[in-house]
Enzyme design. Sequence first.
Site, PDB file in Angstrom:
ATOM      1  N   SER A 116      39.038  26.909  59.026  1.00 45.77           N
ATOM      2  CA  SER A 116      39.351  26.575  60.209  1.00 45.77           C
ATOM      3  C   SER A 116      39.759  28.576  61.205  1.00 45.77           C
ATOM      4  CB  SER A 116      41.236  26.313  59.936  1.00 45.77           C
ATOM      5  OG  SER A 116      41.710  27.680  59.326  1.00 45.77           O
ATOM      6  N   ASN A 131      32.567  20.214  61.762  1.00 46.52           N
ATOM      7  CA  ASN A 131      34.129  20.149  61.558  1.00 46.52           C
ATOM      8  C   ASN A 131      34.811  19.132  61.613  1.00 46.52           C
ATOM      9  OD1 ASN A 131      37.180  20.459  61.641  1.00 46.52           O
ATOM     10  ND2 ASN A 131      36.628  22.715  60.941  1.00 46.52           N
ATOM     11  N   PRO A 132      35.467  17.932  61.023  1.00 45.11           N
ATOM     12  CA  PRO A 132      35.846  17.437  62.901  1.00 45.11           C
ATOM     13  C   PRO A 132      36.681  17.186  63.477  1.00 45.11           C
ATOM     14  CG  PRO A 132      36.902  17.346  60.456  1.00 45.11           C
ATOM     15  CD  PRO A 132      36.478  17.952  60.518  1.00 45.11           C
ATOM     16  N   GLU A 133      37.349  18.291  63.159  1.00 42.57           N
ATOM     17  CA  GLU A 133      38.025  19.107  64.206  1.00 42.57           C
ATOM     18  C   GLU A 133      37.649  20.346  64.939  1.00 42.57           C
ATOM     19  OE1 GLU A 133      41.905  17.607  64.716  1.00 42.57           O
ATOM     20  OE2 GLU A 133      41.860  16.576  62.979  1.00 42.57           O
ATOM     21  N   CYS A 181      43.291  48.163  35.081  1.00 42.89           N
ATOM     22  CA  CYS A 181      43.052  48.893  33.822  1.00 42.89           C
ATOM     23  C   CYS A 181      42.372  49.543  33.971  1.00 42.89           C
ATOM     24  CB  CYS A 181      44.298  49.087  32.995  1.00 42.89           C
ATOM     25  SG  CYS A 181      44.108  47.573  31.870  1.00 42.89           S
ATOM     26  N   HIS A 186      36.868  34.949  48.763  1.00 39.61           N
ATOM     27  CA  HIS A 186      38.401  35.148  48.897  1.00 39.61           C
ATOM     28  C   HIS A 186      38.553  34.978  47.146  1.00 39.61           C
ATOM     29  CE1 HIS A 186      39.098  33.811  53.078  1.00 39.61           C
ATOM     30  NE2 HIS A 186      39.234  35.090  52.848  1.00 39.61           N
ATOM     31  N   CYS A 209      47.089  40.837  29.982  1.00 37.01           N
ATOM     32  CA  CYS A 209      45.538  41.693  29.091  1.00 37.01           C
ATOM     33  C   CYS A 209      45.702  42.577  28.159  1.00 37.01           C
ATOM     34  CB  CYS A 209      45.859  43.016  30.846  1.00 37.01           C
ATOM     35  SG  CYS A 209      44.912  44.212  30.243  1.00 37.01           S
ATOM     36  N   ASN A 220      36.337  29.659  49.572  1.00 41.88           N
ATOM     37  CA  ASN A 220      36.576  28.388  48.280  1.00 41.88           C
ATOM     38  C   ASN A 220      36.650  29.575  47.467  1.00 41.88           C
ATOM     39  OD1 ASN A 220      37.074  26.991  50.516  1.00 41.88           O
ATOM     40  ND2 ASN A 220      34.820  25.025  50.054  1.00 41.88           N
TER      41      ASN A 220
END
Length: 274
Positions: free
Chosen positions: A214, A238-240, A141, A129, A170, A110
């Site tokens: 996922s 996880n719910p799935e 640069c 990420h 920049c 996240n």
Amino acid sequence: MALEPRLREILDEVRGSGGRVVALTGAGISAESGIPTFRGKEGFWVVGSRNHMPQEMATHAMFLMEPGEVWRWYLHRFGVVRHAAPNAGHEALVRLERALGGRFTLVTQNIDGLHRRAGASESRTYSIHGDAAWVRCSNDCGVGLLPLPDLGPRDAGSPLSAGDRARLTCTRCKGWLRPHVLWFDECYDEENYRFESTLRAAAQADLLLVVGTSGATNLPMRVGQLCFSGGSALVDVNPEENPFSELAERSARGFFARGSASARLPEIVEALAG
Ligand code: NAD
Ligand code: ZN
């Protein structure tokens, strides 16, 4: 909801061994804070007359073609993030970090900063990420990481003004600044995204606790595979069903804790940290 006996057994064993814990979180842990996951329909963005999915917007290729549009999309998303607050799932992981200290690593996909706002330490959090709080030069640069410029409150659709454009330039090379996030057509590295550090933590983990992921991205799946083949305990929240729940179910020390992050994490952390 009381912990299932097999889950409690696994967590007791980890607690008794004093081993290392890696928590791997994805968009699902922030879903209950009101931040849409990428697979929800809220991810769409219109450029001209075309609908674009996040997988198209969050690319270097799109940034090269339409930097202003990509920035507008991010500024909209970042606005949603700014108004969100951490939930019981983020808070539980902070309690786990405080209890385990150096035996704990948080690997998060996240970019929303909610782990930090809940109290997670910078040093034990790998933002693989990137992080919406920062920008960097798109020409690389050498200006390093800069705080995201404050462009004030914006409407979802408002175009970039000349002033916005200037704040997203920049000061060193006059190129565009870019969000400090890993785009779908880019590769992980250590400097920006803690690639090697993450693999090292995974290789040393006694428990991998996956939350709201996922499994659609590369490094998280490698972390899961490494832990699975190395014999770590593996708990997926996880719910799935998802690729991590499948790994957990195939693992001798695995458990699929079906449910939402805020419902399941407080008890799991209580069992690990007391
Ligand atoms: P994803 O959107 O692909 O999947 C989210 C997962 O969370 C799903 O498996 C879903 O079943 C689960 N989930 C939904 N609600 C949940 C809940 N209440 N508790 C626990 N789990 C729940 O997300 P991803 O796997 O993180 O990967 C997509 C990419 O999108 C990542 O690269 C990430 O960087 C980025 N992203 C980040 C944010 C953010 O910063 N909050 C939001 C959207 C996307
Ligand atoms: Zn520059």
